[in-house]
Design an enzyme around this catalytic site. Structure first.
Site, PDB file in Angstrom:
ATOM      1  N   GLU A 128       0.841  -1.205   0.000  1.00  0.00           N
ATOM      2  CA  GLU A 128       0.000   0.000   0.000  1.00  0.00           C
ATOM      3  C   GLU A 128       0.875   1.253   0.000  1.00  0.00           C
ATOM      4  OE1 GLU A 128      -3.024  -0.416  -1.223  1.00  0.00           O
ATOM      5  OE2 GLU A 128      -3.651  -1.648   0.472  1.00  0.00           O
ATOM      6  N   HIS A 129       0.587   2.159  -0.904  1.00  0.00           N
ATOM      7  CA  HIS A 129       1.299   3.440  -1.085  1.00  0.00           C
ATOM      8  C   HIS A 129       2.737   3.229  -1.565  1.00  0.00           C
ATOM      9  CE1 HIS A 129      -1.701   6.436   0.368  1.00  0.00           C
ATOM     10  NE2 HIS A 129      -2.212   5.340   0.894  1.00  0.00           N
ATOM     11  N   ASP A 143      -3.938   0.942  -9.203  1.00  0.00           N
ATOM     12  CA  ASP A 143      -5.329   0.595  -9.493  1.00  0.00           C
ATOM     13  C   ASP A 143      -5.559   0.313 -10.976  1.00  0.00           C
ATOM     14  OD1 ASP A 143      -5.512   1.146  -6.850  1.00  0.00           O
ATOM     15  OD2 ASP A 143      -6.589   3.032  -7.066  1.00  0.00           O
ATOM     16  N   ASP A 193       3.292   2.240  -4.642  1.00  0.00           N
ATOM     17  CA  ASP A 193       3.321   2.424  -6.106  1.00  0.00           C
ATOM     18  C   ASP A 193       4.014   3.719  -6.523  1.00  0.00           C
ATOM     19  OD1 ASP A 193       1.095   3.937  -5.237  1.00  0.00           O
ATOM     20  OD2 ASP A 193      -0.262   3.212  -6.796  1.00  0.00           O
ATOM     21  N   SER A 206     -13.068   1.922  -7.699  1.00  0.00           N
ATOM     22  CA  SER A 206     -14.162   2.138  -8.650  1.00  0.00           C
ATOM     23  C   SER A 206     -13.745   3.108  -9.759  1.00  0.00           C
ATOM     24  CB  SER A 206     -15.396   2.672  -7.920  1.00  0.00           C
ATOM     25  OG  SER A 206     -15.045   3.763  -7.106  1.00  0.00           O
ATOM     26  N   SER A 207     -12.889   4.079  -9.447  1.00  0.00           N
ATOM     27  CA  SER A 207     -12.522   5.043 -10.494  1.00  0.00           C
ATOM     28  C   SER A 207     -11.638   4.400 -11.563  1.00  0.00           C
ATOM     29  CB  SER A 207     -11.869   6.294  -9.910  1.00  0.00           C
ATOM     30  OG  SER A 207     -10.998   5.978  -8.886  1.00  0.00           O
TER      31      SER A 207
END
Ligand code: GAF
Length: 394
Positions: free
Chosen positions: A31-32, A182, A34, A137-138
């Site tokens: 997490e974070h 994502d 990337d 979702s985005s």
């Protein structure tokens, strides 16, 4: 017939030329990391955004959706409603289209900016990915539109270059300073596998991830608290990491090895910055650890404590968890989960728990009991099955 198809018929009085789907994701670990050019290990969800798409005159795009359009920041508050909303645009510059439609307009912009002759299109969207839930979702919206426009226009954009283009739409057009996790998950994941991605080289390895065969399941617990990047906390974390890399004289925090962590921390005066660095460096190591376990002959259950350690790091060092997410993780582990952690950008959204499949109901009930004692509504829960990335449905 899908909701996207019915919406297309209703709005445009015609049949779509095709249907394209792109999934949300769960990040198993990483997490974070990337935007610190490190490692991530997501897998795609069965929940996806479906785009029903047909041709339109050159330079004209119309998007309609089952989303609610009242939002300053669509990633945070996009929601499903009974009504559709419809937005038309021509050639635009970043920021001109706002709300949920900005994600589609951003894809058109990014493709054109990369030199592609983007076909005009009518696009009807419906999403099964819970919005603002930290399940991406985005990116599902961006990836469904991108895949549709590429296929419709016969554009020559190889799969491995697509996530960066979609990320550009989000960074430059929508204005959210996110990394490439994502979009990579939504576009490059495969069913039954987790995607091990090097966020510097974009090199991937598809890691077999068949939990059902091991008698295991990943339970997703949506805390119902929409995660938001509006208050700038995400951007602040990113800035702090970039500043730390600058002070340490490395291109990105990925270049600080675990063995060099103590030395690196000793060079930083600011306690908050030290925490951020410690999270990123240990999180990259956790991704490698989980990948080694999944690729080895050992017991997959061994990844559980690594997931829980990842949560502690997000809670204490990166400081992006919430009381409810902490409660979910504690309740899951206390009820017998092998490990649990919050997922996604933070400040709300979802957590995951690795559980024995035959104890799923019991562990879910225990989490829901603890949750409802502390929150006004029960969490939404489901089992995450590693699913396919963006593709044409028909
Ligand atoms: C959000 C961002 F969009 C991703 O790029 C990633 O940084 C993630 O938060 C945290 O791992 O989903």
């Amino acid at each position: 017939m899908t909701a996207a198809e019915s919406l297309f018929r209703k709005e445009f009085g015609a049949e779509p030329a095709g249907l394209w789907a792109a999934p949300g994701r769960v990040n198993l670990i990483g997490e974070h990391t990337d935007y610190n050019e490190g490692f991530v290990l997501p897998f795609a969800l069965p929940q996806r955004t479906i785009a029903a798409v047909g041709p339109a005159p050159a330079g004209e795009w119309t998007v309609c959706s089952t989303f609610d359009a009242q939002s300053d920041h669509p990633a945070a508050t996009l929601d499903r409603t009974e009504d559709s909303s419809r937005v038309s645009f021509g050639v635009t510059e970043p920021g001109e289209v706002t709300g949920w439609a900005a994600y589609a307009a951003g894809i058109v912009w990014a493709l054109r900016d990369a030199g592609f002759d983007v076909p005009g299109a009518r696009i009807a969207l419906d999403s099964e990915v819970p919005v603002g839930s930290g399940l991406s979702s985005s990116a599902a919206l961006e990836s469904s539109v991108l895949t549709a426009l590429i296929d419709l226009g016969g554009l020559d954009l190889p799969l491995e270059l697509r996530p960066a283009l979609a990320q550009r739409a989000e960074n430059v057009y929508v204005g959210a300073p996110t990394g490439i996790l994502d979009q990579s998950a939504s576009i490059r994941c495969q069913a039954g596998r987790a995607l091990f991605l090097d966020c510097r080289s974009y090199e991937i390895k598809q890691i077999p991830f068949d939990l059902a065969a091991e008698g295991l399941a990943i339970l997703v617990i949506n805390s119902n608290a929409p995660h938001q990047h509006v208050d700038g906390e995400y951007g602040a974390r990113r800035k702090s990491c970039e500043e730390a890399a600058r002070i340490l004289g490395v291109p990105a925090l990925r270049d600080v090895p675990l063995e060099g962590l103590a030395d690196a921390l000793a060079k930083l005066d600011d306690d908050v910055m030290r925490r951020r660095v410690r999270h990123i460096v240990t999180e990259d190591a956790r991704v490698l650890d989980v990948v080694a376990t999944l690729r080895g002959d050992g017991d997959v259950r061994a990844i559980g404590p690594v997931l829980t350690a990842g949560h502690a790091s997000l809670r204490d060092d990166f400081q992006i968890s919430t009381d409810l997410l902490d409660l979910v993780v504690d309740a899951a582990v206390a009820a017998g989960a092998y490990g649990a952690r919050m997922v996604g950008g933070g400040f709300g959204g979802s957590a995951i728990a690795l559980v024995d499949a035959d104890r799923l109901d019991e562990i879910t009930a225990a989490i829901v009991r603890r949750f409802t004692a502390a929150a006004p509504a029960a969490p939404r829960t489901f089992v995450a099955v590693p699913s396919a990335g963006a593709h044409r449905l028909g």
